[in-house]
Design an enzyme around this catalytic site. Structure first.
Site, PDB file in Angstrom:
ATOM      1  N   ASN A  60       0.863  -1.186   0.000  1.00 26.77           N
ATOM      2  CA  ASN A  60       0.000   0.000   0.000  1.00 26.77           C
ATOM      3  C   ASN A  60       0.894   1.229   0.000  1.00 26.77           C
ATOM      4  O   ASN A  60       1.522   1.531   1.006  1.00 26.77           O
ATOM      5  CB  ASN A  60      -0.889  -0.044   1.255  1.00 26.77           C
ATOM      6  CG  ASN A  60      -1.700   1.229   1.444  1.00 26.77           C
ATOM      7  OD1 ASN A  60      -1.793   2.065   0.542  1.00 26.77           O
ATOM      8  ND2 ASN A  60      -2.290   1.362   2.626  1.00 26.77           N
ATOM      9  N   GLU A 108      -6.691   4.635   8.035  1.00 22.80           N
ATOM     10  CA  GLU A 108      -6.506   6.051   7.678  1.00 22.80           C
ATOM     11  C   GLU A 108      -7.754   6.600   6.986  1.00 22.80           C
ATOM     12  O   GLU A 108      -8.076   7.781   7.123  1.00 22.80           O
ATOM     13  CB  GLU A 108      -5.239   6.208   6.815  1.00 22.80           C
ATOM     14  CG  GLU A 108      -3.983   6.019   7.664  1.00 22.80           C
ATOM     15  CD  GLU A 108      -2.770   5.491   6.922  1.00 22.80           C
ATOM     16  OE1 GLU A 108      -2.752   5.516   5.678  1.00 22.80           O
ATOM     17  OE2 GLU A 108      -1.824   5.040   7.608  1.00 22.80           O
ATOM     18  N   GLU A 142      -5.013  -5.022  10.941  1.00 16.63           N
ATOM     19  CA  GLU A 142      -4.009  -3.979  11.099  1.00 16.63           C
ATOM     20  C   GLU A 142      -4.263  -3.202  12.388  1.00 16.63           C
ATOM     21  O   GLU A 142      -5.081  -2.267  12.397  1.00 16.63           O
ATOM     22  CB  GLU A 142      -4.064  -3.002   9.917  1.00 16.63           C
ATOM     23  CG  GLU A 142      -3.759  -3.650   8.589  1.00 16.63           C
ATOM     24  CD  GLU A 142      -3.224  -2.624   7.589  1.00 16.63           C
ATOM     25  OE1 GLU A 142      -2.121  -2.845   7.084  1.00 16.63           O
ATOM     26  OE2 GLU A 142      -3.902  -1.609   7.366  1.00 16.63           O
TER      27      GLU A 142
HETATM   28  P1  PGA Z   1       3.168   0.273   7.551  1.00 15.76           P
HETATM   29  O1  PGA Z   1       1.657   0.482   7.038  1.00 15.76           O
HETATM   30  O2  PGA Z   1       3.661  -1.006   6.967  1.00 15.76           O
HETATM   31  O3  PGA Z   1       3.901   1.485   7.042  1.00 15.76           O
HETATM   32  O4  PGA Z   1       3.104   0.221   9.046  1.00 15.76           O
HETATM   33  C1  PGA Z   1       0.796  -0.609   6.928  1.00 15.76           C
HETATM   34  C2  PGA Z   1      -0.530  -0.177   6.397  1.00 15.76           C
HETATM   35  O5  PGA Z   1      -1.012   0.913   6.733  1.00 15.76           O
HETATM   36  O6  PGA Z   1      -1.153  -0.919   5.605  1.00 15.76           O
END
Ligand code: PGA
Length: 250
Positions: free
Chosen positions: A9, A95, A163
């Site tokens: 991502n 997010e 997550e």
């Molecule tokens: P990160 O993000 O690997 O930078 O912690 C993971 C995500 O938000 O999918």
């Protein structure tokens, strides 16, 4: 046999110049033992899809609107993403839930629309630090899972990503026991919802500070079928070793 999945991502990172990273991934993994999905920003989707055509790297988007078309200035629909060459879309990332006040119900509608457009959905869920400290994690996971999964979800068109919000971009990760507990819970909740066979076939990703250095340990945990990777997916040199670690467990 279910294929494991390494999903990247890029979030709001990447311009034309970053396409070289996708080209490098394509070259590095001509016949991978696991599926690879990369989700660049919408501006790069069409070019990324051309670059990755006829390769083992699939291209996905990071969000879609719930409607197929209409008066929604600035939004992008699932059929448009498919038309640009995306085969998957991330939905319900924390997010988006946080910055755009996305509810489980909206995420479910978006997922339904994505499935109708032939896209695979990567639906995200996870607790905040405050929720974990208040011992609400299991309840939050159960509520979010049931409410954000549309009735159109199957093992073929849906991937779930656990997550924990406090692990995203922080360098912190849950213990192996904590990941195993939540992935086991998600698998059993899926069993009630979809039946045992579909639940066993649906891929469960872990996401949050996955790096080349901790990937192998995470991939060894029961019910972890891959990862959703943010920061470490931006450079092929970081994402490649994560893919290799996943292949080694496949
Ligand atoms: P990160 O993000 O690997 O930078 O912690 C993971 C995500 O938000 O999918």
């Amino acid at each position: 046999m279910k294929r494991k999945l390494a999903a990247g991502n890029w979030k709001m990172h990447g311009t034309n110049a970053s396409l070289t990273e996708i080209a490098a991934l394509v070259t590095a993994h001509p016949a991978p033992g696991a599926d690879i999905l990369l989700c660049p920003p919408a501006t790069l989707l069409a070019r990324a899809a051309v670059l990755a055509a006829d390769s083992a790297v699939m291209i996905g988007a990071q969000d879609c609107h719930a409607a197929a078309s209409g008066a929604h200035t600035g939004d992008i629909s699932a059929p448009m993403l498919a038309d640009a060459g995306a085969t998957a879309v991330i939905l319900g990332h924390s997010e988006r839930r946080e910055n755009h006040s996305e509810t489980n119900e909206l995420i479910s509608e978006k997922a339904h629309s994505a499935h109708a457009a032939g896209l695979t959905t990567v639906i995200c869920l996870g607790e905040t630090l405050a929720q974990r400290e208040a011992a609400q994690t299991l309840e939050i996971i159960a509520t979010d899972l049931h409410a954000s999964l549309p009735d159109s979800a199957t093992a073929a068109n849906t991937v779930l990503a656990y997550e924990p919000v406090w692990a995203i971009g922080t360098g912190l990760t849950p213990t192996e026991a904590q990941i195993a507990e939540i992935h086991g819970l998600i698998r059993s909740l899926l069993s009630e919802r979809l039946g045992e066979t579909e639940a066993a076939a649906l891929r469960l990703l872990y996401g949050g500070s996955v790096k080349p250095g901790n990937a192998a340990g995470i991939f060894g945990i029961a019910n972890v079928d891959g990862a959703l990777v943010g920061g470490a997916s931006l450079k092929a040199a970081d994402f490649s070793p994560i893919i290799n670690a996943l292949e080694a467990t496949a």
